[in-house]
Design a protein around this motif. Structure first.
Motif, PDB file in Angstrom:
ATOM      1  N   ALA C  39      16.015   6.065   6.156  1.00 52.05           N
ATOM      2  CA  ALA C  39      15.407   7.393   6.367  1.00 52.05           C
ATOM      3  C   ALA C  39      16.338   8.494   5.857  1.00 52.05           C
ATOM      4  CB  ALA C  39      15.124   7.587   7.851  1.00 52.05           C
ATOM      5  N   GLU C  40      15.767   9.641   5.524  1.00 53.65           N
ATOM      6  CA  GLU C  40      16.569  10.813   5.134  1.00 53.65           C
ATOM      7  C   GLU C  40      17.615  11.094   6.210  1.00 53.65           C
ATOM      8  OE1 GLU C  40      16.248  13.002   2.378  1.00 53.65           O
ATOM      9  OE2 GLU C  40      14.845  11.512   1.584  1.00 53.65           O
ATOM     10  N   GLY C  41      18.825  11.424   5.795  1.00 55.67           N
ATOM     11  CA  GLY C  41      19.870  11.739   6.764  1.00 55.67           C
ATOM     12  C   GLY C  41      20.928  12.585   6.071  1.00 55.67           C
ATOM     13  N   ALA C  42      22.189  12.315   6.346  1.00 55.50           N
ATOM     14  CA  ALA C  42      23.245  12.997   5.601  1.00 55.50           C
ATOM     15  C   ALA C  42      23.085  12.668   4.114  1.00 55.50           C
ATOM     16  CB  ALA C  42      24.608  12.572   6.124  1.00 55.50           C
ATOM     17  N   LEU C  43      22.663  11.444   3.845  1.00 56.77           N
ATOM     18  CA  LEU C  43      22.343  11.027   2.464  1.00 56.77           C
ATOM     19  C   LEU C  43      20.825  10.981   2.309  1.00 56.77           C
ATOM     20  CD1 LEU C  43      24.807   8.010   2.027  1.00 56.77           C
ATOM     21  CD2 LEU C  43      25.036  10.270   0.956  1.00 56.77           C
ATOM     22  N   PRO C  44      20.320  11.340   1.122  1.00 56.06           N
ATOM     23  CA  PRO C  44      18.876  11.239   0.891  1.00 56.06           C
ATOM     24  C   PRO C  44      18.432   9.774   0.776  1.00 56.06           C
ATOM     25  CG  PRO C  44      20.003  11.998  -1.099  1.00 56.06           C
ATOM     26  CD  PRO C  44      21.042  11.889  -0.029  1.00 56.06           C
ATOM     27  N   THR C  45      17.171   9.513   1.106  1.00 58.70           N
ATOM     28  CA  THR C  45      16.590   8.169   0.972  1.00 58.70           C
ATOM     29  C   THR C  45      16.838   7.610  -0.431  1.00 58.70           C
ATOM     30  OG1 THR C  45      14.906   8.603   2.626  1.00 58.70           O
ATOM     31  CG2 THR C  45      14.399   6.889   1.028  1.00 58.70           C
ATOM     32  N   ARG C  46      16.695   8.467  -1.404  1.00 56.45           N
ATOM     33  CA  ARG C  46      16.906   8.069  -2.799  1.00 56.45           C
ATOM     34  C   ARG C  46      18.255   7.368  -2.994  1.00 56.45           C
ATOM     35  NH1 ARG C  46      15.857   9.752  -8.197  1.00 56.45           N
ATOM     36  NH2 ARG C  46      17.843   9.948  -9.271  1.00 56.45           N
ATOM     37  N   THR C  47      19.318   7.964  -2.468  1.00 52.47           N
ATOM     38  CA  THR C  47      20.654   7.362  -2.574  1.00 52.47           C
ATOM     39  C   THR C  47      20.742   6.081  -1.764  1.00 52.47           C
ATOM     40  OG1 THR C  47      21.634   9.547  -2.859  1.00 52.47           O
ATOM     41  CG2 THR C  47      23.135   7.771  -2.217  1.00 52.47           C
ATOM     42  N   LYS C  48      20.192   6.130  -0.558  1.00 57.17           N
ATOM     43  CA  LYS C  48      20.255   4.953   0.314  1.00 57.17           C
ATOM     44  C   LYS C  48      19.528   3.756  -0.285  1.00 57.17           C
ATOM     45  CE  LYS C  48      20.812   7.266   4.761  1.00 57.17           C
ATOM     46  NZ  LYS C  48      20.169   7.491   6.073  1.00 57.17           N
ATOM     47  N   GLU C  49      18.422   4.001  -0.976  1.00 56.46           N
ATOM     48  CA  GLU C  49      17.711   2.884  -1.591  1.00 56.46           C
ATOM     49  C   GLU C  49      18.539   2.255  -2.715  1.00 56.46           C
ATOM     50  OE1 GLU C  49      15.321   1.156  -0.625  1.00 56.46           O
ATOM     51  OE2 GLU C  49      14.528   2.412   0.978  1.00 56.46           O
ATOM     52  N   MET C  50      19.302   3.086  -3.413  1.00 54.82           N
ATOM     53  CA  MET C  50      20.216   2.513  -4.420  1.00 54.82           C
ATOM     54  C   MET C  50      21.339   1.728  -3.741  1.00 54.82           C
ATOM     55  SD  MET C  50      20.421   5.251  -7.554  1.00 54.82           S
ATOM     56  CE  MET C  50      20.624   6.764  -6.586  1.00 54.82           C
ATOM     57  N   LEU C  51      21.794   2.193  -2.595  1.00 59.73           N
ATOM     58  CA  LEU C  51      22.800   1.439  -1.828  1.00 59.73           C
ATOM     59  C   LEU C  51      22.232   0.090  -1.378  1.00 59.73           C
ATOM     60  CD1 LEU C  51      24.257   4.278   0.499  1.00 59.73           C
ATOM     61  CD2 LEU C  51      25.324   3.351  -1.564  1.00 59.73           C
ATOM     62  N   GLY C  52      20.972   0.103  -0.950  1.00 60.07           N
ATOM     63  CA  GLY C  52      20.317  -1.140  -0.557  1.00 60.07           C
ATOM     64  C   GLY C  52      20.152  -2.084  -1.742  1.00 60.07           C
ATOM     65  N   LEU C  53      19.832  -1.514  -2.886  1.00 66.51           N
ATOM     66  CA  LEU C  53      19.635  -2.328  -4.093  1.00 66.51           C
ATOM     67  C   LEU C  53      20.935  -2.989  -4.543  1.00 66.51           C
ATOM     68  CD1 LEU C  53      17.978  -3.333  -6.500  1.00 66.51           C
ATOM     69  CD2 LEU C  53      18.385  -1.138  -7.628  1.00 66.51           C
ATOM     70  N   VAL C  54      22.001  -2.208  -4.612  1.00 72.45           N
ATOM     71  CA  VAL C  54      23.266  -2.780  -5.096  1.00 72.45           C
ATOM     72  C   VAL C  54      23.796  -3.824  -4.118  1.00 72.45           C
ATOM     73  CG1 VAL C  54      25.041  -1.192  -4.160  1.00 72.45           C
ATOM     74  CG2 VAL C  54      25.291  -2.107  -6.469  1.00 72.45           C
ATOM     75  N   SER C  55      23.612  -3.596  -2.821  1.00 68.19           N
ATOM     76  CA  SER C  55      24.045  -4.583  -1.815  1.00 68.19           C
ATOM     77  C   SER C  55      23.266  -5.890  -1.972  1.00 68.19           C
ATOM     78  CB  SER C  55      23.790  -4.050  -0.397  1.00 68.19           C
ATOM     79  OG  SER C  55      24.483  -2.860  -0.175  1.00 68.19           O
ATOM     80  N   SER C  56      21.962  -5.773  -2.190  1.00 70.40           N
ATOM     81  CA  SER C  56      21.125  -6.958  -2.369  1.00 70.40           C
ATOM     82  C   SER C  56      21.522  -7.730  -3.622  1.00 70.40           C
ATOM     83  CB  SER C  56      19.653  -6.552  -2.492  1.00 70.40           C
ATOM     84  OG  SER C  56      19.246  -5.831  -1.355  1.00 70.40           O
ATOM     85  N   MET C  57      21.925  -6.986  -4.664  1.00 74.66           N
ATOM     86  CA  MET C  57      22.303  -7.668  -5.904  1.00 74.66           C
ATOM     87  C   MET C  57      23.624  -8.419  -5.753  1.00 74.66           C
ATOM     88  SD  MET C  57      21.020  -5.321  -9.057  1.00 74.66           S
ATOM     89  CE  MET C  57      20.994  -6.690 -10.242  1.00 74.66           C
ATOM     90  N   VAL C  58      24.642  -7.778  -5.187  1.00 74.61           N
ATOM     91  CA  VAL C  58      25.927  -8.478  -5.065  1.00 74.61           C
ATOM     92  C   VAL C  58      25.826  -9.637  -4.079  1.00 74.61           C
ATOM     93  CG1 VAL C  58      27.376  -6.541  -5.812  1.00 74.61           C
ATOM     94  CG2 VAL C  58      26.932  -6.866  -3.353  1.00 74.61           C
ATOM     95  N   LEU C  59      24.914  -9.542  -3.110  1.00 79.19           N
ATOM     96  CA  LEU C  59      24.703 -10.660  -2.179  1.00 79.19           C
ATOM     97  C   LEU C  59      23.696 -11.658  -2.738  1.00 79.19           C
ATOM     98  CD1 LEU C  59      24.741  -8.771   1.216  1.00 79.19           C
ATOM     99  CD2 LEU C  59      26.478 -10.328   0.351  1.00 79.19           C
ATOM    100  N   ARG C  60      23.150 -11.349  -3.901  1.00 82.22           N
ATOM    101  CA  ARG C  60      22.298 -12.247  -4.675  1.00 82.22           C
ATOM    102  C   ARG C  60      21.077 -12.729  -3.901  1.00 82.22           C
ATOM    103  NH1 ARG C  60      24.769 -16.744  -6.538  1.00 82.22           N
ATOM    104  NH2 ARG C  60      26.390 -16.821  -5.000  1.00 82.22           N
ATOM    105  N   CYS C  61      20.346 -11.758  -3.366  1.00 80.17           N
ATOM    106  CA  CYS C  61      19.106 -12.043  -2.637  1.00 80.17           C
ATOM    107  C   CYS C  61      17.940 -11.484  -3.441  1.00 80.17           C
ATOM    108  CB  CYS C  61      19.186 -11.385  -1.258  1.00 80.17           C
ATOM    109  SG  CYS C  61      17.631 -11.501  -0.340  1.00 80.17           S
TER     110      CYS C  61
END
Lengths: 115, 115, 115, 115, 115, 115
Positions: C39-61
């Motif tokens: 959800a929107e917070g100190a960081l915008p959803t847009r940034t957080k979704e990229m954080l979720g994406l990069v985490s998913s990639m390095v964890l290879r899911c």
């Protein structure tokens, strides 16, 4: 109480408090949920703590292993039982789990001395 | 028996046989040791199979999850108990375990239908 | 809508519903918390979704990657931006991330075609 | 040439081309560097390909395993040698490597048939 | 400057120099490429450093976390923003990320004191 | 002999003995099997120790890395060869392997001084 046990507990408490003071709602709820996970349910806490221990070992997180060893100790789990949890972790996770098993064994022995 | 269950079992048997036929001593002994790990001991097989299941989930190995779900099913573990194993795996291992939980739930449901 | 996108969404919905119907409180709260995290917070959803994406990639899911690619697409993230997320994931996580990048690229291209 | 080998190669080529066409400099250089890593040096390519194979196995990346099996095959590595690489991977990485070993064995056998 | 920060920086510099002096071309290029990855591009360095931080956390690499915390600090990222990166890492990666979050929080606090 | 080398060896021996004294059959056999894995076979011990080293690096187990560095040193592997093993590990496993490479380089240098 051994130095290793005291240091682990003190650092863990101090930093958990610090993190919670930062007031991030998601982290606070996750910490809360973590506690609920091991409550009595369809499975007893005793079994769930062994599940937490083996998961921590195969994921090779020494601090998580220490935490669950403390909980297993509180639940009255015996040394031969703990060794069988270690065995599952070492077979499933391979020999890279061995160095973590050495540290886990040492921490378990210290917990036994401090009953 | 569902297609998914049959296919998993058939491929697993065929390839395990092929690997063992290659006569590598280390691999043969490891396969053997794997079986021994879950034998009755200080902990019952029932508990050990749940330890194997939760380890497989946090390490995100779908085939290992299927194998231990079959063993848990044979041990008479109930659906609420299996869900609590899933819960520990998801809390310890995080939301990356969710896709594996979806496939585990589906396989578990098929095992229930085929009793 | 491409077959791959439809199949991913249908299976994900069906099995999430099935899991939630099993009424395990810890899992239900974790699913809930997962939604709140982005959800929107100190960081915008847009940034957080990229954080979720990069985490998913390095964890290879792969399934987690698909999910966050959909969210990044909804957030209007551009192809050169997504490629830079892929680049971070490949450098941090190494060449074992490449096969997941191939599948991510394919899914991203399908999402673009289906706007 | 077996279907499995052809499909793997075709998808890998197609998507690598697509990724490189996106013109992200970091990814392009990493792909390049990846190729250089296995060139003859202080260690022969033959040894390096086995290093790549065992790393792919313990990190449980099926596509990386297939790629390095092809390279090992080109380097004239024998079946008993490949089995010893599998053995190291299974001991170091544990029984969660077994399902990947099954798929690796199958792919290796197909490569042998297609010489 | 705190002892922890100084020690981390000194050891990192000393050993990076030692490794680069060994003149392995692949390693030198990878170190180089690592720096390029976080340069301004379609995404600003600020966002990329958060991507690097979250990846390091879910992969549970304390030294990588420290490095990216320093870079996030240089980029003027605020404490509530860093906490939201921690939140994504803990949800995606699970409670095994908590011990790393404790050490990250401590290092972040030291960086704040030393501005 | 450097302090770091002595401490590593002493702790490893002491705790391995303690674990073996607990008389868990599965763990004892796994320790045994671990030794057999690196014996001369279709591949020479020299190659197998490099396979063990690269696996330990990509799985980021510092103690396992130290152990295999000792064995590589005993096998007469040269510094340029070790660096090429490091290179494969860093490319396959990504930049999260770099902190482990720093510690590995330091340990290797100490082993060289103590011949």
């Amino acid at each position: 109480m051994s130095d290793q046990i005291n240091e682990f507990r003190a650092y863990r408490s101090k930093m958990n408090e610090r993190i919670l003071s930062a007031d991030n709602l998601v982290i606070k709820r996750l910490f809360n949920l973590d506690t609920n996970t091991y409550a009595e349910g369809a499975l007893p806490t005793r079994t769930k703590e062994m599940l937490g221990l083996v998961s921590s070992m195969v994921l090779r997180c020494d601090d998580c292993v220490k935490y669950h060893l403390e909980k297993c100790h509180e639940q009255g789990i015996s040394t031969p039982e703990v060794l069988e949890v270690f065995a599952v972790a070492n077979i499933v996770g391979g020999t890279i789990v061995i160095p973590h098993t050495r540290r886990a064994m040492e921490y378990w022995d210290e917990l036994q001395k401090n009953t």
